[in-house]
Scaffold this motif. Structure first.
Motif, PDB file in Angstrom:
ATOM      1  N   GLU A  62       3.740   1.697  -1.136  1.00  0.00           N
ATOM      2  CA  GLU A  62       4.284   1.112  -2.195  1.00  0.00           C
ATOM      3  C   GLU A  62       3.054   2.027  -3.736  1.00  0.00           C
ATOM      4  N   ARG A  63       2.042   1.449  -3.195  1.00  0.00           N
ATOM      5  CA  ARG A  63       0.824   1.484  -4.950  1.00  0.00           C
ATOM      6  C   ARG A  63       0.870   4.179  -3.976  1.00  0.00           C
ATOM      7  N   PHE A  64       1.311   4.599  -2.482  1.00  0.00           N
ATOM      8  CA  PHE A  64       0.282   5.333  -2.220  1.00  0.00           C
ATOM      9  C   PHE A  64       1.762   6.785  -2.670  1.00  0.00           C
ATOM     10  N   GLU A 102       3.818   5.178  -6.027  1.00  0.00           N
ATOM     11  CA  GLU A 102       3.656   5.657  -6.967  1.00  0.00           C
ATOM     12  C   GLU A 102       2.551   6.518  -7.121  1.00  0.00           C
ATOM     13  N   ASP A 103       1.780   6.752  -6.721  1.00  0.00           N
ATOM     14  CA  ASP A 103       0.534   7.475  -6.310  1.00  0.00           C
ATOM     15  C   ASP A 103       0.484   8.359  -6.568  1.00  0.00           C
ATOM     16  N   ALA A 104       1.157   9.037  -5.674  1.00  0.00           N
ATOM     17  CA  ALA A 104       1.870  10.323  -5.280  1.00  0.00           C
ATOM     18  C   ALA A 104       2.750  10.549  -6.387  1.00  0.00           C
ATOM     19  N   SER A 123       2.651   9.477  -9.474  1.00  0.00           N
ATOM     20  CA  SER A 123       2.353   9.987 -10.742  1.00  0.00           C
ATOM     21  C   SER A 123       2.167  11.441 -11.406  1.00  0.00           C
ATOM     22  N   LYS A 124       0.598  11.982  -9.903  1.00  0.00           N
ATOM     23  CA  LYS A 124       0.325  12.768  -9.075  1.00  0.00           C
ATOM     24  C   LYS A 124       0.983  14.344  -9.322  1.00  0.00           C
ATOM     25  N   GLU A 158       0.608  -1.156   0.000  1.00  0.00           N
ATOM     26  CA  GLU A 158      -0.351  -0.189  -0.099  1.00  0.00           C
ATOM     27  C   GLU A 158       0.956   1.433   0.241  1.00  0.00           C
TER      28      GLU A 158
END
Length: 170
Positions: free
Chosen positions: A47-49, A51-53, A55-56, A45
């Motif tokens: 790592e996904r957070f 990656e999302d941050a 990309s954002k 989670e």
């Protein structure tokens, strides 16, 4: 002596070794059964957070670049419009100044012409006045001279004779 004191620390005790291994295996089993999955899940989670941050952040960076480009375009357009307005205003100002100069010249020429006419009229009136005064003075002087000359009868006769001679000669 130091060797003897360190020797018991270096030699492993088989009972301690067995219990340490059993404890480690039990701990490993418990951790893998209950803690490993939540820890891995939390790491996934996280790592996904991240990656999302990222990309954002990349999208925000692209959006910012786009906005900066649009801002530059708007700024260039505003500068061009400002230059156009200033050029137009300068043209209007020059036209107004030229019109005012032309109007001032024509009004000045009219005033000068009017003043010349007024001066001429005043000059003519003054000349006429001077002529009237000169003629009045001439008549008065002539009258006084004639009265002086005509007081004597002999002078009158001589004047008449002189006048008659002049008339015949002409």
């Amino acid at each position: 002596m130091i060797l003897l004191a360190l020797n018991p620390l270096v030699s492993p005790d088989p009972g301690l070794f067995i219990w340490s291994t059993v404890t480690f295996l039990i701990l490993f089993f418990l951790l893998s059964k209950f803690a490993w999955k939540p820890i891995v899940k939390a790491l996934d989670e996280r790592e996904r957070f991240i990656e999302d941050a990222l990309s954002k952040a990349e999208m925000a960076k692209l959006e910012m670049a786009k906005l900066i480009g649009e801002n530059e375009d708007l700024l260039k357009e505003a500068r061009l419009e400002r230059d156009s307005i200033l050029k137009e205003a300068k043209g209007i100002k020059d036209q107004i100044v030229n019109d005012a100069k032309d109007l001032a010249k024509s009004e000045g020429a009219k005033l000068i012409e009017k003043a010349k006419i007024e001066i001429t009229n005043q000059k003519l009136a003054a000349m006429a006045e001077i002529k009237n005064q000169v003629s009045s003075l001439s008549i008065e002087i002539a009258e006084k001279v004639l009265r002086k000359q005509l007081e004597d009868q002999g002078k009158q006769q001589a004047l008449v004779n002189d006048l008659l001679k002049e008339v015949k000669l002409n």
